[in-house]
Write an enzyme that holds these catalytic residues in place. Structure first.
Site, PDB file in Angstrom:
ATOM      1  N   GLU A   1       0.832  -1.193   0.000  1.00 49.58           N
ATOM      2  CA  GLU A   1       0.000   0.000   0.000  1.00 49.58           C
ATOM      3  C   GLU A   1       0.870   1.246   0.000  1.00 49.58           C
ATOM      4  O   GLU A   1       1.829   1.340   0.773  1.00 49.58           O
ATOM      5  CB  GLU A   1      -0.918  -0.009   1.241  1.00 49.58           C
TER       6      GLU A   1
ATOM      7  N   ARG B   1     -16.888   2.974   6.315  1.00 48.72           N
ATOM      8  CA  ARG B   1     -15.791   2.351   5.574  1.00 48.72           C
ATOM      9  C   ARG B   1     -14.585   2.077   6.464  1.00 48.72           C
ATOM     10  O   ARG B   1     -13.901   1.061   6.305  1.00 48.72           O
ATOM     11  CB  ARG B   1     -15.382   3.246   4.398  1.00 48.72           C
TER      12      ARG B   1
ATOM     13  N   TYR C   1     -28.379   6.965   5.808  1.00 46.60           N
ATOM     14  CA  TYR C   1     -28.545   5.747   6.595  1.00 46.60           C
ATOM     15  C   TYR C   1     -27.573   5.778   7.763  1.00 46.60           C
ATOM     16  O   TYR C   1     -26.570   6.493   7.758  1.00 46.60           O
ATOM     17  CB  TYR C   1     -28.338   4.485   5.751  1.00 46.60           C
TER      18      TYR C   1
ATOM     19  N   ASP D   1     -12.182  -1.241  -8.495  1.00 45.13           N
ATOM     20  CA  ASP D   1     -12.241  -0.015  -9.288  1.00 45.13           C
ATOM     21  C   ASP D   1     -11.144   0.061 -10.340  1.00 45.13           C
ATOM     22  O   ASP D   1     -11.272   0.821 -11.309  1.00 45.13           O
ATOM     23  CB  ASP D   1     -12.128   1.210  -8.370  1.00 45.13           C
TER      24      ASP D   1
END
Length: 387
Positions: free
Chosen positions: A30, A104, A210, A288
């Protein structure tokens, strides 16, 4: 088989866990120095939670996940119900796994916590890849090369791995910008908010809200149409006053939520045309990096999670032909993800219809359960078993 994954987002981490469960030697690289996520919610439908529960994450997810009771589509000005589709226990009974709302950051923490720390390497910015036929090397700025049998690009819409495979290509601006924010639940206790996902549909824009983080926080996304944008980012700060002005005349509940937020982030929505292939030699893509889509089916993360499970299954039967396994993986995934890309793009138009004949036809279809999120319409999506 040794496998290197580039990118420690939801797709990269979930793929690493699926591959690790299948017995592979996996490393994740990463570019950031630590996992971080600016406030944003995520929806996980049964096709995704089926994979995550299969990885043994059921208890960890349940600690912060919210199970919404229904998907509620409403009219922008008077709040009239256009369609109310049950979620919660009915969706779990029908499809075998829950529908979750999560922050997330909470999901990333669960995924990273399940991966042994020595398999996750931060601060590694990819500068290139070399497929040597019998192995593939990842090159990093300031770090030694990392060799593996297979390399997976899970590095997002601006994927360097994708560019290395197929050349540079800019994502396309979809004409939509989203303001997103988080509101402490205590600030909106005076509103008649259910534990549902509410989507308010109106001319040229829509608004979704939400609960996440165990119900302690209300997540919202306010999407408006805009002619141009120069770049894609999750972290550009927006002005709450601009978001409120964009929803002038909308139902008081929408405007009260917008008034309750301290800060917003503005997110230009980009996508890409479906690719005809995702793989070359010992390198492939997921999430993605290969099928960026608008969030109007709430399937971006779910499809990345499916990718990882399918990839692990294909590689498990690879034998001495990993390149062949990668071709089988993309063959299994191309049609499904392209369909969802197209449906997500179509929802942009459907959600934003101006009041008039087309809007009335849409609303009649929603009331009849012929479109949108009814169980019958969505079964092909939620029943899917990735592999």
């Amino acid at each position: 088989m040794k496998i290197n994954v580039i990118g420690a987002g939801i797709g990269g981490l979930s793929a690493a866990l699926s591959l690790l469960a299948a017995g592979f030697d996996v490393r994740v690289y990463e570019r950031a120095t630590a996992l971080s996520e600016v406030g944003a919610g995520i929806q996980l439908s049964p096709n995704a939670t089926r994979v995550l529960h299969g990885l043994g994450l059921e208890k960890e997810l349940a600690l912060t996940a919210v199970k919404p009771l229904a998907f509620h589509q409403r009219r922008w000005d008077d709040g009239r119900t256009l369609q109310r589709a049950p979620l919660g226990e009915p969706v779990e009974a029908r499809f075998g796994f829950p529908y979750y709302h999560m922050h997330r950051a909470d999901l990333l923490a669960v995924l990273a916590g399940a991966l042994p720390a020595e398999r996750l390497h931060f601060g590694h910015r990819l500068t290139g890849i070399t497929d040597r036929g019998d192995r593939v090397s990842a090159h990093f700025a300031g770090h030694a090369d990392a060799d593996a049998d297979v390399l997976i690009g899970a590095d997002g819409i601006h994927s360097p791995v994708r560019a290395a495979l197929f050349g540079p290509e800019e994502p396309r601006f979809t004409g939509c910008v989203a303001y997103r924010g988080l509101v402490p639940a205590d600030r909106v206790r005076h509103l008649p908010l259910e534990v549902t996902v509410d989507a308010w549909l109106g001319p040229g824009r829509h608004f979704v809200h939400y609960f996440v983080s165990g119900g302690r926080v209300l997540n919202f996304v306010a999407v408006i149409e805009q002619d141009a944008w120069t770049h894609e980012s999750w972290t550009d700060r927006g002005d709450p006053a601009d978001a409120l002005a964009a929803f002038d005349g909308w139902h008081p509940q929408v405007r009260e939520i917008l008034r309750a937020v301290d800060e917003t982030f503005v997110w230009a929505l980009f996508d890409r045309a479906p690719l005809h292939r995702w793989s070359r030699g010992r390198v492939t893509l997921l999430g993605d990096a290969c099928h960026a889509m608008l969030p109007f089916m709430a399937q971006g993360a779910a499809q990345a999670i499916e990718d990882g499970a399918t990839l692990a299954a294909c590689l498990a039967g690879a034998g001495a032909d990993p390149a062949g396994a990668l071709r089988r993986y993309e063959t299994r995934r191309l049609g499904r993800t392209a369909r969802l890309q197209a449906m997500s793009a179509a929802n942009k138009t459907r959600f934003h219809l101006p009041d008039g004949p087309d809007q009335r036809d849409r609303d009649a279809g929603l009331a009849a359960g012929a479109t949108g999120w009814s169980f019958d319409a969505i079964a092909w999506l939620y029943e899917h078993q990735a592999g």
